[in-house]
Write an enzyme that holds these catalytic residues in place. Sequence first.
Site, short mmCIF file in Angstrom:
data_model
loop_
_atom_site.label_atom_id
_atom_site.label_comp_id
_atom_site.label_asym_id
_atom_site.label_seq_id
_atom_site.Cartn_x
_atom_site.Cartn_y
_atom_site.Cartn_z
N CYS A 4 -4.76 -13.64 -6.11
CA CYS A 4 -4.46 -12.44 -5.32
C CYS A 4 -5.00 -12.61 -3.90
O CYS A 4 -6.20 -12.84 -3.70
CB CYS A 4 -5.08 -11.22 -5.99
SG CYS A 4 -5.05 -9.74 -4.97
N CYS A 7 -7.79 -10.16 -3.06
CA CYS A 7 -9.05 -10.53 -3.72
C CYS A 7 -9.71 -11.67 -2.96
O CYS A 7 -10.94 -11.71 -2.83
CB CYS A 7 -8.81 -10.92 -5.18
SG CYS A 7 -8.55 -9.50 -6.28
N ASP A 30 -3.92 -5.35 9.42
CA ASP A 30 -2.74 -5.99 8.84
C ASP A 30 -2.32 -7.17 9.74
O ASP A 30 -2.35 -7.07 10.97
CB ASP A 30 -1.59 -4.98 8.73
CG ASP A 30 -0.48 -5.47 7.82
OD1 ASP A 30 -0.29 -4.86 6.75
OD2 ASP A 30 0.20 -6.46 8.16
N HIS A 46 -9.82 -5.22 -8.48
CA HIS A 46 -8.39 -5.52 -8.49
C HIS A 46 -7.64 -4.50 -9.34
O HIS A 46 -7.83 -4.42 -10.55
CB HIS A 46 -8.10 -6.94 -9.00
CG HIS A 46 -6.63 -7.23 -8.96
ND1 HIS A 46 -6.00 -7.75 -7.85
CD2 HIS A 46 -5.64 -7.02 -9.87
CE1 HIS A 46 -4.71 -7.86 -8.09
NE2 HIS A 46 -4.46 -7.43 -9.32
N ASN A 86 2.81 1.57 -0.94
CA ASN A 86 4.06 1.07 -1.52
C ASN A 86 3.77 0.62 -2.95
O ASN A 86 2.79 -0.10 -3.17
CB ASN A 86 4.59 -0.11 -0.71
CG ASN A 86 4.93 0.28 0.72
OD1 ASN A 86 5.41 1.39 0.96
ND2 ASN A 86 4.68 -0.60 1.66
N GLY A 92 8.75 -1.38 -2.11
CA GLY A 92 8.55 -2.33 -1.02
C GLY A 92 7.19 -3.01 -1.03
O GLY A 92 6.76 -3.56 -0.03
N HIS A 97 -1.99 -5.89 -5.00
CA HIS A 97 -3.38 -5.38 -5.08
C HIS A 97 -3.31 -4.04 -4.37
O HIS A 97 -2.94 -3.99 -3.18
CB HIS A 97 -4.33 -6.37 -4.37
CG HIS A 97 -5.78 -5.97 -4.41
ND1 HIS A 97 -6.76 -6.80 -4.91
CD2 HIS A 97 -6.42 -4.85 -3.99
CE1 HIS A 97 -7.95 -6.21 -4.80
NE2 HIS A 97 -7.76 -5.02 -4.24
N HIS A 99 -3.27 -0.98 -2.18
CA HIS A 99 -3.74 -0.85 -0.81
C HIS A 99 -3.04 0.32 -0.14
O HIS A 99 -1.92 0.70 -0.50
CB HIS A 99 -3.50 -2.13 -0.01
CG HIS A 99 -2.08 -2.60 -0.02
ND1 HIS A 99 -1.56 -3.31 -1.08
CD2 HIS A 99 -1.08 -2.48 0.88
CE1 HIS A 99 -0.29 -3.60 -0.82
NE2 HIS A 99 0.03 -3.10 0.36
N HIS A 101 -1.88 1.65 3.64
CA HIS A 101 -1.66 1.35 5.05
C HIS A 101 -2.13 2.56 5.86
O HIS A 101 -1.70 3.69 5.59
CB HIS A 101 -0.17 1.13 5.34
CG HIS A 101 0.45 -0.01 4.59
ND1 HIS A 101 0.75 -1.22 5.19
CD2 HIS A 101 0.83 -0.13 3.30
CE1 HIS A 101 1.30 -2.03 4.31
NE2 HIS A 101 1.37 -1.39 3.15
P1 AMP Z 1 2.94 -4.04 1.12
O1 AMP Z 1 4.28 -4.48 1.58
O2 AMP Z 1 2.78 -2.56 1.04
O3 AMP Z 1 2.53 -4.74 -0.16
O4 AMP Z 1 1.92 -4.49 2.25
C1 AMP Z 1 1.29 -5.72 2.28
C2 AMP Z 1 0.79 -5.90 3.67
O5 AMP Z 1 -0.16 -6.94 3.64
C3 AMP Z 1 1.86 -6.30 4.68
O6 AMP Z 1 1.91 -5.32 5.71
C4 AMP Z 1 1.39 -7.65 5.19
O7 AMP Z 1 1.62 -7.82 6.58
C5 AMP Z 1 -0.09 -7.61 4.86
N1 AMP Z 1 -0.73 -8.89 4.67
C6 AMP Z 1 -0.34 -9.90 3.86
N2 AMP Z 1 -1.23 -10.92 3.90
C7 AMP Z 1 -2.21 -10.53 4.75
C8 AMP Z 1 -3.41 -11.13 5.23
N3 AMP Z 1 -3.80 -12.36 4.83
N4 AMP Z 1 -4.18 -10.43 6.11
C9 AMP Z 1 -3.80 -9.21 6.54
N5 AMP Z 1 -2.69 -8.59 6.11
C10 AMP Z 1 -1.89 -9.24 5.24
#
Ligand code: AMP
Length: 113
Positions: A4, A7, A30, A46, A86, A92, A97, A99, A101
């Site tokens: 992950c 993680c 992000d 997680h 999401n 989407g 994991h 989260h 936004h």
């Molecule tokens: P979601 O589409 O809601 O799952 O959002 C996942 C978010 O994680 C996206 O906006 C990606 O740009 C962001 N993301 C993916 N990998 C990383 C990373 N290593 N560091 C920061 N953000 C990330």
Amino acid sequence: MSDCVFCKIIAGEIPSRKVYEDDRILAFYDLEPQAPVHVLIVPKEHIGCADELDEENSAVVGYIFSKIPEIAASLKLTGGYRVVNNCREDGGQSVFHLHFHLLGGKKLGLDMA
Ligand code: AMP
């Protein structure tokens, strides 16, 4: 979870630009911002997605929301902000994991879907 991305960020194995951290949650910028300020807030435990929340593990969601005013203030989101989650494919979700936004830094559009 060993595979992950979030993680690994929590464990310090992948770098991130941290905004807030304590023993339960981490907030970091992000990688591909969709607003002038775009931060992700994650539980350190997680949990794959909102669909995996239950009475046992959901207290951290309330904890995250209790910290959002402080995090938003530190980011100078004085005019307001949006919090988005999401869940799974149709929602989407790309990182599995849980989260949230935190988006702001401008007057955001009203499109929700
Ligand atoms: P979601 O589409 O809601 O799952 O959002 C996942 C978010 O994680 C996206 O906006 C990606 O740009 C962001 N993301 C993916 N990998 C990383 C990373 N290593 N560091 C920061 N953000 C990330």
